[in-house]
Design a protein around this motif. Structure first.
Motif, short mmCIF file in Angstrom:
data_model
loop_
_atom_site.label_atom_id
_atom_site.label_comp_id
_atom_site.label_asym_id
_atom_site.label_seq_id
_atom_site.Cartn_x
_atom_site.Cartn_y
_atom_site.Cartn_z
N MET A 15 33.39 42.76 52.59
CA MET A 15 33.74 41.71 53.54
C MET A 15 32.87 41.76 54.79
O MET A 15 32.49 40.73 55.31
CB MET A 15 35.23 41.84 53.90
N ALA A 16 32.52 42.94 55.24
CA ALA A 16 31.72 43.06 56.45
C ALA A 16 30.34 42.40 56.27
O ALA A 16 29.82 41.81 57.20
CB ALA A 16 31.56 44.52 56.84
N ALA A 17 29.75 42.51 55.08
CA ALA A 17 28.43 41.92 54.84
C ALA A 17 28.46 40.41 55.00
O ALA A 17 27.55 39.82 55.55
CB ALA A 17 27.93 42.30 53.46
N SER A 18 29.52 39.74 54.53
CA SER A 18 29.59 38.29 54.66
C SER A 18 29.79 37.88 56.12
O SER A 18 29.29 36.86 56.54
CB SER A 18 30.70 37.72 53.78
N VAL A 19 30.51 38.68 56.88
CA VAL A 19 30.67 38.39 58.31
C VAL A 19 29.32 38.52 59.00
O VAL A 19 28.95 37.68 59.81
CB VAL A 19 31.73 39.31 58.96
N ASP A 20 28.56 39.56 58.68
CA ASP A 20 27.24 39.73 59.27
C ASP A 20 26.33 38.56 58.92
O ASP A 20 25.58 38.07 59.76
CB ASP A 20 26.61 41.04 58.82
N PHE A 21 26.35 38.12 57.66
CA PHE A 21 25.51 36.99 57.26
C PHE A 21 25.92 35.73 58.01
O PHE A 21 25.07 34.99 58.50
CB PHE A 21 25.60 36.76 55.74
N LYS A 22 27.22 35.49 58.16
CA LYS A 22 27.69 34.33 58.92
C LYS A 22 27.20 34.40 60.36
O LYS A 22 26.79 33.40 60.94
CB LYS A 22 29.21 34.22 58.87
N THR A 23 27.21 35.59 60.92
CA THR A 23 26.72 35.76 62.28
C THR A 23 25.25 35.39 62.36
O THR A 23 24.82 34.70 63.29
CB THR A 23 26.93 37.22 62.75
N TYR A 24 24.44 35.86 61.38
CA TYR A 24 23.02 35.50 61.35
C TYR A 24 22.83 33.99 61.23
O TYR A 24 21.98 33.40 61.88
CB TYR A 24 22.30 36.18 60.19
N VAL A 25 23.62 33.35 60.39
CA VAL A 25 23.52 31.90 60.21
C VAL A 25 23.87 31.19 61.52
O VAL A 25 23.15 30.28 61.95
CB VAL A 25 24.43 31.42 59.06
N ASP A 26 24.94 31.61 62.16
CA ASP A 26 25.34 30.99 63.43
C ASP A 26 24.26 31.17 64.50
O ASP A 26 23.94 30.24 65.24
CB ASP A 26 26.66 31.58 63.93
N GLN A 27 23.68 32.37 64.57
CA GLN A 27 22.62 32.62 65.54
C GLN A 27 21.40 31.74 65.25
O GLN A 27 20.80 31.17 66.16
CB GLN A 27 22.21 34.09 65.52
N ALA A 28 21.04 31.65 63.99
CA ALA A 28 19.88 30.84 63.59
C ALA A 28 20.12 29.37 63.94
O ALA A 28 19.21 28.70 64.44
CB ALA A 28 19.60 31.00 62.10
N CYS A 29 21.32 28.88 63.68
CA CYS A 29 21.63 27.46 63.96
C CYS A 29 21.59 27.18 65.45
O CYS A 29 21.05 26.15 65.87
CB CYS A 29 22.98 27.09 63.37
N ARG A 30 22.15 28.08 66.25
CA ARG A 30 22.11 27.88 67.71
C ARG A 30 20.66 27.91 68.23
O ARG A 30 20.26 27.09 69.04
CB ARG A 30 22.95 28.93 68.43
N ALA A 31 19.88 28.87 67.73
CA ALA A 31 18.49 28.99 68.17
C ALA A 31 17.67 27.77 67.73
O ALA A 31 16.85 27.26 68.50
CB ALA A 31 17.88 30.28 67.62
N ALA A 32 17.88 27.31 66.51
CA ALA A 32 17.15 26.14 66.01
C ALA A 32 17.50 24.90 66.82
O ALA A 32 16.62 24.12 67.19
CB ALA A 32 17.45 25.92 64.54
N ASP A 33 18.77 24.71 67.10
CA ASP A 33 19.21 23.57 67.89
C ASP A 33 18.59 23.61 69.28
O ASP A 33 18.07 22.60 69.78
CB ASP A 33 20.74 23.55 67.98
N GLU A 34 18.59 24.77 69.89
CA GLU A 34 17.99 24.92 71.22
C GLU A 34 16.48 24.66 71.18
O GLU A 34 15.94 23.97 72.02
CB GLU A 34 18.27 26.32 71.76
#
Length: 111
Positions: free
Chosen positions: A1-20
């Motif tokens: 379960m921890a691995a999927s949370v980490d991946f979601k965190t990476y996705v969220d960070q990437a989306c915020r950075a891309a939007d910015e």
């Protein structure tokens, strides 16, 4: 379960950075074009309508010769690059106007 949370965190960070990044890029393109080359590496190459422009000096000349613009991003998609928390692939598509002519913009960046 921890691995999927980490991946979601990476996705969220990437989306915020891309939007910015997209917001900064097109605001700079539309309003502060002289500063646009600051978003490129010294040896960067831009391909515009199949024509390559390389290096800061040539990029600056190229951006200065373009007519005024007003872009609006319609679609933004990004994914983190596996194992690199601050690197993402960005695909963007939008439309805008270059001197009152419709222009379609597509941007693919590995950042």
């Amino acid at each position: 379960m921890a691995a999927s949370v980490d991946f979601k965190t990476y996705v969220d960070q990437a989306c915020r950075a891309a939007d910015e990044f997209v917001n900064i890029y097109y605001e700079t393109m539309d309003k502060r074009r002289r500063a646009l080359t600051r978003l490129y590496l010294e040896k960067a190459t831009l391909v515009w309508n199949g024509n390559a422009v390389s290096g800061q000096e040539e990029l600056n000349k190229f951006f200065e010769m373009l007519p005024s613009s007003e872009f609006q991003v319609n679609v933004l998609d990004c994914q983190p690059v596996h194992g690199m928390s601050y690197v993402f692939r960005l695909l963007q598509h939008g439309a805008g106007a270059l001197q009152n002519r419709l222009a379609v913009s597509s941007l693919s960046v590995l950042w």
